[in-house]
Design a protein around this motif. Sequence first.
Motif, PDB file in Angstrom:
ATOM      1  N   GLY A   1       0.807  -1.219   0.000  1.00 19.37           N
ATOM      2  CA  GLY A   1       0.000   0.000   0.000  1.00 19.37           C
ATOM      3  C   GLY A   1       0.839   1.266   0.000  1.00 19.37           C
ATOM      4  N   TYR A   2       2.146   1.108   0.074  1.00 17.00           N
ATOM      5  CA  TYR A   2       3.061   2.251   0.070  1.00 17.00           C
ATOM      6  C   TYR A   2       3.128   2.850  -1.331  1.00 17.00           C
ATOM      7  CZ  TYR A   2       7.509   4.705   1.129  1.00 17.00           C
ATOM      8  OH  TYR A   2       8.488   5.634   1.346  1.00 17.00           O
ATOM      9  N   SER A   3       3.521   4.115  -1.378  1.00 22.78           N
ATOM     10  CA  SER A   3       3.763   4.740  -2.681  1.00 22.78           C
ATOM     11  C   SER A   3       4.801   5.831  -2.501  1.00 22.78           C
ATOM     12  CB  SER A   3       2.466   5.333  -3.246  1.00 22.78           C
ATOM     13  OG  SER A   3       1.939   6.281  -2.339  1.00 22.78           O
ATOM     14  N   THR A   4       5.471   6.183  -3.588  1.00 24.46           N
ATOM     15  CA  THR A   4       6.365   7.337  -3.573  1.00 24.46           C
ATOM     16  C   THR A   4       6.506   7.851  -4.996  1.00 24.46           C
ATOM     17  OG1 THR A   4       8.485   8.201  -2.744  1.00 24.46           O
ATOM     18  CG2 THR A   4       8.520   6.014  -3.756  1.00 24.46           C
TER      19      THR A   4
ATOM     20  N   TRP B   1       4.665   9.225   2.116  1.00 17.12           N
ATOM     21  CA  TRP B   1       5.320  10.124   3.067  1.00 17.12           C
ATOM     22  C   TRP B   1       5.286  11.565   2.602  1.00 17.12           C
ATOM     23  CZ3 TRP B   1       5.274   8.694   7.645  1.00 17.12           C
ATOM     24  CH2 TRP B   1       5.566   7.373   8.026  1.00 17.12           C
ATOM     25  N   GLU B   2       5.279  11.772   1.302  1.00 14.33           N
ATOM     26  CA  GLU B   2       5.262  13.138   0.768  1.00 14.33           C
ATOM     27  C   GLU B   2       3.953  13.834   1.153  1.00 14.33           C
ATOM     28  OE1 GLU B   2       6.011  10.428  -1.009  1.00 14.33           O
ATOM     29  OE2 GLU B   2       8.149  10.682  -1.506  1.00 14.33           O
ATOM     30  N   ILE B   3       2.855  13.087   1.176  1.00 17.85           N
ATOM     31  CA  ILE B   3       1.569  13.655   1.612  1.00 17.85           C
ATOM     32  C   ILE B   3       1.651  14.058   3.080  1.00 17.85           C
ATOM     33  CG2 ILE B   3      -0.835  13.036   2.189  1.00 17.85           C
ATOM     34  CD1 ILE B   3      -0.851  11.239  -0.272  1.00 17.85           C
ATOM     35  N   ARG B   4       2.447  13.290   3.824  1.00 16.97           N
ATOM     36  CA  ARG B   4       2.527  13.493   5.275  1.00 16.97           C
ATOM     37  C   ARG B   4       3.639  14.448   5.684  1.00 16.97           C
ATOM     38  NH1 ARG B   4       0.204   8.872   3.944  1.00 16.97           N
ATOM     39  NH2 ARG B   4      -1.441   8.032   5.270  1.00 16.97           N
ATOM     40  N   GLY B   5       4.080  15.283   4.774  1.00 15.83           N
ATOM     41  CA  GLY B   5       4.995  16.365   5.150  1.00 15.83           C
ATOM     42  C   GLY B   5       6.467  16.107   4.903  1.00 15.83           C
TER      43      GLY B   5
ATOM     44  N   ASN C   1       9.569  16.636  -0.873  1.00 15.59           N
ATOM     45  CA  ASN C   1       9.295  16.074  -2.186  1.00 15.59           C
ATOM     46  C   ASN C   1      10.593  15.927  -2.974  1.00 15.59           C
ATOM     47  OD1 ASN C   1       7.500  14.951  -4.012  1.00 15.59           O
ATOM     48  ND2 ASN C   1       7.283  16.879  -5.139  1.00 15.59           N
ATOM     49  N   GLU C   2      11.699  16.440  -2.433  1.00 13.82           N
ATOM     50  CA  GLU C   2      12.977  16.381  -3.155  1.00 13.82           C
ATOM     51  C   GLU C   2      13.944  15.390  -2.515  1.00 13.82           C
ATOM     52  OE1 GLU C   2      14.311  20.416  -4.158  1.00 13.82           O
ATOM     53  OE2 GLU C   2      12.219  20.985  -4.015  1.00 13.82           O
ATOM     54  N   ALA C   3      13.980  15.383  -1.181  1.00 13.63           N
ATOM     55  CA  ALA C   3      14.646  14.292  -0.455  1.00 13.63           C
ATOM     56  C   ALA C   3      16.135  14.129  -0.769  1.00 13.63           C
ATOM     57  CB  ALA C   3      13.898  12.979  -0.696  1.00 13.63           C
ATOM     58  N   ASP C   4      16.849  15.228  -0.944  1.00 17.20           N
ATOM     59  CA  ASP C   4      18.294  15.151  -1.178  1.00 17.20           C
ATOM     60  C   ASP C   4      19.011  15.127   0.174  1.00 17.20           C
ATOM     61  OD1 ASP C   4      20.995  15.605  -1.642  1.00 17.20           O
ATOM     62  OD2 ASP C   4      20.628  16.996  -3.291  1.00 17.20           O
ATOM     63  N   PRO C   5      19.682  13.997   0.497  1.00 16.07           N
ATOM     64  CA  PRO C   5      20.340  13.903   1.812  1.00 16.07           C
ATOM     65  C   PRO C   5      21.415  14.962   2.014  1.00 16.07           C
ATOM     66  CG  PRO C   5      20.403  11.783   0.661  1.00 16.07           C
ATOM     67  CD  PRO C   5      19.863  12.783  -0.305  1.00 16.07           C
ATOM     68  N   TRP C   6      22.071  15.378   0.936  1.00 15.29           N
ATOM     69  CA  TRP C   6      23.152  16.353   1.064  1.00 15.29           C
ATOM     70  C   TRP C   6      22.620  17.747   1.364  1.00 15.29           C
ATOM     71  CZ3 TRP C   6      27.764  14.513   1.953  1.00 15.29           C
ATOM     72  CH2 TRP C   6      27.985  13.182   1.625  1.00 15.29           C
ATOM     73  N   LEU C   7      21.352  17.971   1.049  1.00  8.95           N
ATOM     74  CA  LEU C   7      20.718  19.260   1.372  1.00  8.95           C
ATOM     75  C   LEU C   7      19.847  19.119   2.618  1.00  8.95           C
ATOM     76  CD1 LEU C   7      19.681  20.405  -2.232  1.00  8.95           C
ATOM     77  CD2 LEU C   7      21.758  20.995  -0.934  1.00  8.95           C
ATOM     78  N   GLU C   8      19.892  17.970   3.244  1.00 11.72           N
ATOM     79  CA  GLU C   8      19.056  17.645   4.401  1.00 11.72           C
ATOM     80  C   GLU C   8      17.592  17.969   4.161  1.00 11.72           C
ATOM     81  OE1 GLU C   8      21.261  18.606   8.356  1.00 11.72           O
ATOM     82  OE2 GLU C   8      19.793  17.018   8.725  1.00 11.72           O
ATOM     83  N   GLN C   9      17.103  17.556   3.001  1.00 12.77           N
ATOM     84  CA  GLN C   9      15.686  17.776   2.693  1.00 12.77           C
ATOM     85  C   GLN C   9      14.878  16.622   3.278  1.00 12.77           C
ATOM     86  OE1 GLN C   9      16.361  18.235  -1.508  1.00 12.77           O
ATOM     87  NE2 GLN C   9      15.930  20.424  -1.413  1.00 12.77           N
ATOM     88  N   ARG C  10      14.687  16.703   4.596  1.00 14.76           N
ATOM     89  CA  ARG C  10      13.919  15.656   5.278  1.00 14.76           C
ATOM     90  C   ARG C  10      12.425  15.983   5.191  1.00 14.76           C
ATOM     91  NH1 ARG C  10      17.905  12.801   8.320  1.00 14.76           N
ATOM     92  NH2 ARG C  10      19.791  14.061   8.438  1.00 14.76           N
TER      93      ARG C  10
END
Length: 220
Positions: free
Chosen positions: A130-133, A194-198, A201-210
């Motif tokens: 049921g997961y999606s990304t 997870w993107e719906i939950r805040g 949407n970019e998720a770059d670890p080097w930019l710490e886009q958590r």
Amino acid sequence: MPINEDFVARKERWARKMAGKEKPAVRSVDRLPPGQREVHNFPVLDLGIRPEVPLSEWCLHIHGHVENLVKLDWAQFMALPQFNDVSDFHCVTTWSQYDMAWQGVAFFTLADLVKPKPSATHVFFKSYDGYSTNNPLSVCMDDDVLIAHSWNGQPISKDHGGPARVIVPKKYAWKGAKFIREITFLDRDILGFWEIRGYSNEADPWLEQRFSDNDSRKLP
Ligand SMILES: Nc1nc2c(c(=O)[nH]1)N[C@H]1C(S)=C(S)[C@@H](COP(=O)(O)O)O[C@H]1N2
Ligand SMILES: [Mo]
């Protein structure tokens, strides 16, 4: 359409890897993105639902803005050209594990098979649990993105997303769907679980886009 130099370079690197001619990746001494710590035990992280998908029932459906809709059963998936790659794995919960050796089918190979239409700009991944990304198509068309069926030479366990999971090494690991079931090419972006939950949407670890508050482009 102007030739995208960056895309050509990525596809060339991938072709060299497919031919077994790539040079070992030269990684900087600083491989740990900000706020991460290195682990060696490959933790399990998911929604707690680990679907039992017998290989005889497994199917990967690839569709949307493509020339060829494709439904692959396990034998057809495994018959595609095989791709090996080693990459670092970064989970947003702050653990990273280096040198993860994956084997599977390169995203480039799937794209060659289905032929995305010019209208395709984004890719949505759906899983058996049921997961999606979601990811931009340009992120998926990189030389290290694959649908993996094996890790360190062994079939991926159910805990780690077997029969097959997506690996997008340059993003936090939630951008790679375990238990992959469906890949949809889209002409717009749709947010995943997870993107719906805040989450970012970019998720770059080097930019710490958590989380989305650190994204370059704020969503409405
Ligand atoms: N289908 C599915 N894929 C998923 C998840 C999930 O819950 N379900 N969790 C994501 C997250 S947050 C991470 S960190 C990685 C974890 O992979 P692992 O359990 O093999 O360490 O899978 C990602 N892909
Ligand atoms: Mo994660």
